[in-house]
Design an enzyme around this catalytic site. Structure first.
Site, PDB file in Angstrom:
ATOM      1  N   PRO A  27     -24.046 -24.357 -31.489  1.00 25.56           N
ATOM      2  CA  PRO A  27     -24.712 -23.559 -30.451  1.00 25.56           C
ATOM      3  C   PRO A  27     -25.992 -24.243 -29.990  1.00 25.56           C
ATOM      4  O   PRO A  27     -26.929 -24.394 -30.759  1.00 25.56           O
ATOM      5  CB  PRO A  27     -25.029 -22.247 -31.177  1.00 25.56           C
ATOM      6  CG  PRO A  27     -25.129 -22.631 -32.626  1.00 25.56           C
ATOM      7  CD  PRO A  27     -24.151 -23.747 -32.820  1.00 25.56           C
ATOM      8  N   ALA A  28     -26.001 -24.700 -28.769  1.00 26.95           N
ATOM      9  CA  ALA A  28     -27.219 -25.297 -28.199  1.00 26.95           C
ATOM     10  C   ALA A  28     -27.507 -24.559 -26.902  1.00 26.95           C
ATOM     11  O   ALA A  28     -26.620 -24.406 -26.050  1.00 26.95           O
ATOM     12  CB  ALA A  28     -27.030 -26.792 -27.950  1.00 26.95           C
TER      13      ALA A  28
ATOM     14  N   SER B 274     -24.936 -20.165 -28.147  1.00 29.24           N
ATOM     15  CA  SER B 274     -26.355 -19.918 -28.405  1.00 29.24           C
ATOM     16  C   SER B 274     -26.780 -18.584 -27.809  1.00 29.24           C
ATOM     17  O   SER B 274     -26.312 -18.194 -26.732  1.00 29.24           O
ATOM     18  CB  SER B 274     -27.185 -21.040 -27.774  1.00 29.24           C
ATOM     19  OG  SER B 274     -28.545 -20.660 -27.675  1.00 29.24           O
TER      20      SER B 274
ATOM     21  N   TYR C 284     -30.647 -15.190 -33.667  1.00 31.82           N
ATOM     22  CA  TYR C 284     -31.884 -15.240 -34.434  1.00 31.82           C
ATOM     23  C   TYR C 284     -32.161 -13.812 -34.873  1.00 31.82           C
ATOM     24  O   TYR C 284     -31.711 -12.861 -34.236  1.00 31.82           O
ATOM     25  CB  TYR C 284     -33.046 -15.717 -33.551  1.00 31.82           C
ATOM     26  CG  TYR C 284     -32.901 -17.124 -33.033  1.00 31.82           C
ATOM     27  CD1 TYR C 284     -33.197 -18.203 -33.856  1.00 31.82           C
ATOM     28  CD2 TYR C 284     -32.482 -17.375 -31.731  1.00 31.82           C
ATOM     29  CE1 TYR C 284     -33.079 -19.500 -33.376  1.00 31.82           C
ATOM     30  CE2 TYR C 284     -32.363 -18.664 -31.248  1.00 31.82           C
ATOM     31  CZ  TYR C 284     -32.662 -19.728 -32.081  1.00 31.82           C
ATOM     32  OH  TYR C 284     -32.543 -20.992 -31.616  1.00 31.82           O
TER      33      TYR C 284
ATOM     34  N   THR D 130     -29.305 -18.209 -37.377  1.00 30.62           N
ATOM     35  CA  THR D 130     -30.166 -19.388 -37.485  1.00 30.62           C
ATOM     36  C   THR D 130     -31.386 -19.025 -38.321  1.00 30.62           C
ATOM     37  O   THR D 130     -32.173 -18.156 -37.944  1.00 30.62           O
ATOM     38  CB  THR D 130     -30.563 -19.895 -36.094  1.00 30.62           C
ATOM     39  OG1 THR D 130     -29.352 -20.255 -35.407  1.00 30.62           O
ATOM     40  CG2 THR D 130     -31.468 -21.107 -36.184  1.00 30.62           C
TER      41      THR D 130
ATOM     42  N   ARG E 142     -43.322 -29.510 -31.002  1.00 30.27           N
ATOM     43  CA  ARG E 142     -42.605 -30.288 -29.982  1.00 30.27           C
ATOM     44  C   ARG E 142     -43.585 -30.855 -28.967  1.00 30.27           C
ATOM     45  O   ARG E 142     -43.885 -30.219 -27.955  1.00 30.27           O
ATOM     46  CB  ARG E 142     -41.602 -29.385 -29.260  1.00 30.27           C
ATOM     47  CG  ARG E 142     -40.786 -28.471 -30.183  1.00 30.27           C
ATOM     48  CD  ARG E 142     -39.364 -28.919 -30.237  1.00 30.27           C
ATOM     49  NE  ARG E 142     -38.537 -28.071 -31.073  1.00 30.27           N
ATOM     50  CZ  ARG E 142     -37.615 -27.228 -30.630  1.00 30.27           C
ATOM     51  NH1 ARG E 142     -37.409 -27.086 -29.336  1.00 30.27           N
ATOM     52  NH2 ARG E 142     -36.878 -26.537 -31.461  1.00 30.27           N
TER      53      ARG E 142
ATOM     54  N   LYS F 281     -27.124 -20.590 -40.742  1.00 27.65           N
ATOM     55  CA  LYS F 281     -27.291 -21.915 -40.120  1.00 27.65           C
ATOM     56  C   LYS F 281     -28.718 -22.405 -40.374  1.00 27.65           C
ATOM     57  O   LYS F 281     -29.683 -21.717 -40.028  1.00 27.65           O
ATOM     58  CB  LYS F 281     -27.048 -21.808 -38.611  1.00 27.65           C
ATOM     59  CG  LYS F 281     -27.281 -23.102 -37.846  1.00 27.65           C
ATOM     60  CD  LYS F 281     -26.870 -22.948 -36.384  1.00 27.65           C
ATOM     61  CE  LYS F 281     -26.983 -24.246 -35.612  1.00 27.65           C
ATOM     62  NZ  LYS F 281     -28.347 -24.589 -35.242  1.00 27.65           N
TER      63      LYS F 281
ATOM     64  N   SER G 275     -27.911 -27.655 -41.844  1.00 28.52           N
ATOM     65  CA  SER G 275     -28.435 -28.061 -40.533  1.00 28.52           C
ATOM     66  C   SER G 275     -29.947 -28.107 -40.589  1.00 28.52           C
ATOM     67  O   SER G 275     -30.574 -27.341 -41.330  1.00 28.52           O
ATOM     68  CB  SER G 275     -28.001 -27.037 -39.474  1.00 28.52           C
ATOM     69  OG  SER G 275     -28.604 -27.308 -38.216  1.00 28.52           O
TER      70      SER G 275
ATOM     71  N   HIS H 186     -31.408 -28.195 -37.441  1.00 27.95           N
ATOM     72  CA  HIS H 186     -31.626 -27.877 -36.025  1.00 27.95           C
ATOM     73  C   HIS H 186     -31.754 -29.176 -35.213  1.00 27.95           C
ATOM     74  O   HIS H 186     -32.545 -29.269 -34.279  1.00 27.95           O
ATOM     75  CB  HIS H 186     -32.899 -27.025 -35.898  1.00 27.95           C
ATOM     76  CG  HIS H 186     -32.878 -26.010 -34.795  1.00 27.95           C
ATOM     77  ND1 HIS H 186     -32.773 -24.672 -35.007  1.00 27.95           N
ATOM     78  CD2 HIS H 186     -32.984 -26.145 -33.442  1.00 27.95           C
ATOM     79  CE1 HIS H 186     -32.812 -24.021 -33.851  1.00 27.95           C
ATOM     80  NE2 HIS H 186     -32.930 -24.891 -32.888  1.00 27.95           N
TER      81      HIS H 186
ATOM     82  N   GLY I 185     -24.207 -31.237 -31.532  1.00 28.60           N
ATOM     83  CA  GLY I 185     -25.055 -30.611 -30.518  1.00 28.60           C
ATOM     84  C   GLY I 185     -25.287 -31.502 -29.314  1.00 28.60           C
ATOM     85  O   GLY I 185     -24.660 -31.338 -28.254  1.00 28.60           O
ATOM     86  N   ARG I 186     -26.147 -32.511 -29.452  1.00 26.69           N
ATOM     87  CA  ARG I 186     -26.532 -33.316 -28.276  1.00 26.69           C
ATOM     88  C   ARG I 186     -25.385 -34.023 -27.577  1.00 26.69           C
ATOM     89  O   ARG I 186     -25.420 -34.146 -26.340  1.00 26.69           O
ATOM     90  CB  ARG I 186     -27.629 -34.317 -28.665  1.00 26.69           C
ATOM     91  CG  ARG I 186     -28.961 -33.632 -29.000  1.00 26.69           C
ATOM     92  CD  ARG I 186     -30.022 -34.654 -29.327  1.00 26.69           C
ATOM     93  NE  ARG I 186     -31.269 -34.052 -29.756  1.00 26.69           N
ATOM     94  CZ  ARG I 186     -31.537 -33.631 -30.996  1.00 26.69           C
ATOM     95  NH1 ARG I 186     -30.611 -33.735 -31.936  1.00 26.69           N
ATOM     96  NH2 ARG I 186     -32.714 -33.113 -31.294  1.00 26.69           N
TER      97      ARG I 186
HETATM   98  C1  FMN Z   1     -31.047 -28.844 -26.599  1.00 29.90           C
HETATM   99  C2  FMN Z   1     -30.747 -28.149 -27.883  1.00 29.90           C
HETATM  100  C3  FMN Z   1     -30.734 -26.770 -27.922  1.00 29.90           C
HETATM  101  C4  FMN Z   1     -30.469 -26.116 -29.103  1.00 29.90           C
HETATM  102  N1  FMN Z   1     -30.427 -24.760 -29.111  1.00 29.90           N
HETATM  103  C5  FMN Z   1     -30.144 -24.108 -30.250  1.00 29.90           C
HETATM  104  C6  FMN Z   1     -30.078 -22.713 -30.284  1.00 29.90           C
HETATM  105  O1  FMN Z   1     -30.260 -22.049 -29.272  1.00 29.90           O
HETATM  106  N2  FMN Z   1     -29.805 -22.104 -31.466  1.00 29.90           N
HETATM  107  C7  FMN Z   1     -29.579 -22.821 -32.608  1.00 29.90           C
HETATM  108  O2  FMN Z   1     -29.341 -22.243 -33.671  1.00 29.90           O
HETATM  109  N3  FMN Z   1     -29.617 -24.161 -32.611  1.00 29.90           N
HETATM  110  C8  FMN Z   1     -29.883 -24.819 -31.464  1.00 29.90           C
HETATM  111  N4  FMN Z   1     -29.903 -26.183 -31.457  1.00 29.90           N
HETATM  112  C9  FMN Z   1     -29.511 -26.920 -32.673  1.00 29.90           C
HETATM  113  C10 FMN Z   1     -27.999 -27.186 -32.666  1.00 29.90           C
HETATM  114  O3  FMN Z   1     -27.271 -26.015 -32.897  1.00 29.90           O
HETATM  115  C11 FMN Z   1     -27.592 -28.198 -33.744  1.00 29.90           C
HETATM  116  O4  FMN Z   1     -28.025 -27.733 -34.996  1.00 29.90           O
HETATM  117  C12 FMN Z   1     -28.118 -29.601 -33.530  1.00 29.90           C
HETATM  118  O5  FMN Z   1     -28.148 -29.924 -32.157  1.00 29.90           O
HETATM  119  C13 FMN Z   1     -27.230 -30.600 -34.257  1.00 29.90           C
HETATM  120  O6  FMN Z   1     -27.743 -31.879 -34.167  1.00 29.90           O
HETATM  121  P1  FMN Z   1     -27.247 -32.985 -33.101  1.00 29.90           P
HETATM  122  O7  FMN Z   1     -27.837 -32.593 -31.792  1.00 29.90           O
HETATM  123  O8  FMN Z   1     -27.855 -34.230 -33.647  1.00 29.90           O
HETATM  124  O9  FMN Z   1     -25.746 -32.993 -33.096  1.00 29.90           O
HETATM  125  C14 FMN Z   1     -30.199 -26.863 -30.282  1.00 29.90           C
HETATM  126  C15 FMN Z   1     -30.190 -28.244 -30.230  1.00 29.90           C
HETATM  127  C16 FMN Z   1     -30.464 -28.900 -29.064  1.00 29.90           C
HETATM  128  C17 FMN Z   1     -30.454 -30.406 -29.041  1.00 29.90           C
HETATM  129  O1  173 Z   2     -35.003 -25.875 -28.527  1.00 32.07           O
HETATM  130  C1  173 Z   2     -34.280 -25.523 -29.443  1.00 32.07           C
HETATM  131  O2  173 Z   2     -34.090 -26.195 -30.469  1.00 32.07           O
HETATM  132  C2  173 Z   2     -33.623 -24.251 -29.372  1.00 32.07           C
HETATM  133  O3  173 Z   2     -33.201 -23.746 -30.367  1.00 32.07           O
HETATM  134  C3  173 Z   2     -33.499 -23.619 -28.053  1.00 32.07           C
HETATM  135  C4  173 Z   2     -33.816 -22.290 -27.927  1.00 32.07           C
HETATM  136  C5  173 Z   2     -33.766 -21.705 -26.671  1.00 32.07           C
HETATM  137  C6  173 Z   2     -33.348 -22.418 -25.568  1.00 32.07           C
HETATM  138  C7  173 Z   2     -32.982 -23.726 -25.717  1.00 32.07           C
HETATM  139  C8  173 Z   2     -33.076 -24.338 -26.959  1.00 32.07           C
END
Ligand code: FMN
Ligand code: 173
Length: 381
Positions: A91-92, A120, A147, A173, A182, A245, A267, A269, A323-324
């Site tokens: 979930p991103a 997400s 969350y 999460t 950040r 998570k 994870s 994050h 994720g990415r």
């Molecule tokens: C742009 C972005 C937004 C993300 N948003 C969330 C989120 O809303 N909730 C959450 O639990 N994790 C979030 N994550 C973490 C991802 O779920 C995941 O744990 C992580 O991206 C995995 O690493 P990777 O990007 O190296 O694959 C986010 C990650 C990125 C890069």
């Molecule tokens: O930035 C993040 O890691 C994240 O979890 C998130 C939360 C809200 C919107 C976009 C990303």
């Protein structure tokens, strides 16, 4: 970001997409710099985000040869469903900033490839839209990422909607009572672009414009979250599976077992919360050992190739999430980009199985890996 650099040929065809690093490069050309930095960055010194990928290079694969691999089968099960290979989309949030079709495109591509997806709470499309988009293509399981919210009524309404739409699991999460440090977001005064909303959290575009990402996040998330209060509550209000998570230790794996959770997603994050925590691949073995088969263990963070998936499985993960790579794929070419990303990882993973003499997921064990040592031969695990 994407692991170790892969040399590019000097001639033409530099723009061909053959691997995840190619998708990252292609996305970099398309995304505005603030969006690119938001997606790609980790926190503080960027130690953990970088290590998530490079940790994979410490291991070598121990192949067995002269095995008939003509019927090698990468399929497995995840969240109650057969999947084509052990990979899902983490979930991103804010996928609509990478491509207008955002999470809807991701869901379609996941269903087409036969893998699962986490939605997400900060998705730019509703749970209904994301579920429907996937189900129109084929079977798919979705987990709703939650969350612990300050607003319990809102949290409960998200749970009810996830149930109504047929989500299978909650990914709670646990690593984000507050946002990580950040610098990129603060320097760029990063805000969600105009026109994008957060329907799951019931926030319109106009409402979210007014706040920075940090302030928004803080206004939703309850930093009083805790095991004793929140997990029994979740269990009492829903029959969906409950996964935690953001676990990185044996101690918290044991806690998840004690609290009757269904699974753990190891994870950090994507290195975006506390910098300096271990790479998830390095945290995985202690979580697997603590679990001792009593709870499911999945992992995400830094997975950029089929061989990375193989290594995570050999270290005891049942399933791996990315994720990415999804964000880069969306930025490159929307739904078709995500198709390319999933097909690339599938094909790399299947070849890795075949080239190591593994015919099924259960053949992937710690005997398939060795650890590189600076002072001698490969160490057996
Ligand atoms: C742009 C972005 C937004 C993300 N948003 C969330 C989120 O809303 N909730 C959450 O639990 N994790 C979030 N994550 C973490 C991802 O779920 C995941 O744990 C992580 O991206 C995995 O690493 P990777 O990007 O190296 O694959 C986010 C990650 C990125 C890069
Ligand atoms: O930035 C993040 O890691 C994240 O979890 C998130 C939360 C809200 C919107 C976009 C990303």
């Amino acid at each position: 970001m994407a692991g170790l650099p892969i040399p590019l040929p000097a001639g033409d065809n530099k723009d061909k997409i053959l691997c995840i690093a190619d998708l990252e490069r292609a996305a970099s050309k398309k995304l505005p710099i603030t969006a690119r930095e938001f997606y790609n960055s980790g926190s503080t010194e960027q130690i953990t985000v970088n290590e998530n990928s490079t940790a994979y290079a410490k291991y070598r694969v121990r192949p067995r040869v002269l095995v008939d691999v003509s019927k090698a089968d990468p399929s497995t099960t995840c969240l109650g469903r057969k999947v084509s290979f052990p990979l899902g989309v983490s979930p991103a949030g804010l996928q609509g900033m990478a491509h207008p079709d955002g999470e809807v495109a991701t869901s379609r591509a996941c269903a087409r490839k036969g893998v699962n997806m986490g939605i997400s709470s900060f998705s730019n499309y509703s749970i209904k839209d994301v579920r429907k988009a996937g189900l129109d293509i084929g079977p798919i399981s979705h987990a709703i990422q939650l969350y612990t919210l300050k607003n319990r009524e809102l949290e409960l309404s998200i749970i009810r909607e996830a149930e109504a739409q047929g989500c299978t699991a909650i990914f709670l999460t646990a690593d984000s009572p507050v946002l990580g440090v950040r610098y990129n977001e603060w320097r760029n005064d990063f805000r969600t672009p105009k026109g994008l909303s957060f329907p799951i959290l019931k926030r319109t575009s106009e409402m979210i414009q007014k706040q920075t990402h940090d302030d928004q996040f803080m206004s939703f998330n309850d930093d009083a979250h805790n095991w004793a209060r929140d997990i029994p509550w979740l269990r009492s209000v829903t029959k969906m599976e409950i996964w935690i998570k953001g676990i990185l230790t044996a101690e918290d794996t044991l806690k998840a077992i004690e609290m009757g959770c269904d699974g753990v997603l190891v994870s950090n994050h994507g290195g975006r919360q506390l910098d300096g925590v271990p790479a998830t691949l390095d945290a995985l073995p202690e979580c697997v050992a603590a679990a001792n088969g009593r709870i499911r263990i999945h992992v995400d963070g830094g997975v950029r190739s089929g061989t990375d998936i193989f290594k995570a499985l050999a270290l005891g993960a049942e399933y791996v999430w990315v994720g990415r790579p999804v964000i880069w794929a969306l930025a490159y070419n929307g739904e078709q980009g995500v198709d390319v990303m999933l097909n690339t990882l599938y094909s790399e993973f299947k070849r890795c199985m075949q080239l190591t003499g593994c015919n099924s997921i259960k053949d992937i064990t710690k005997a398939c890996l060795g650890l590189v040592r600076s002072d001698g031969p490969l160490a057996r695990l």
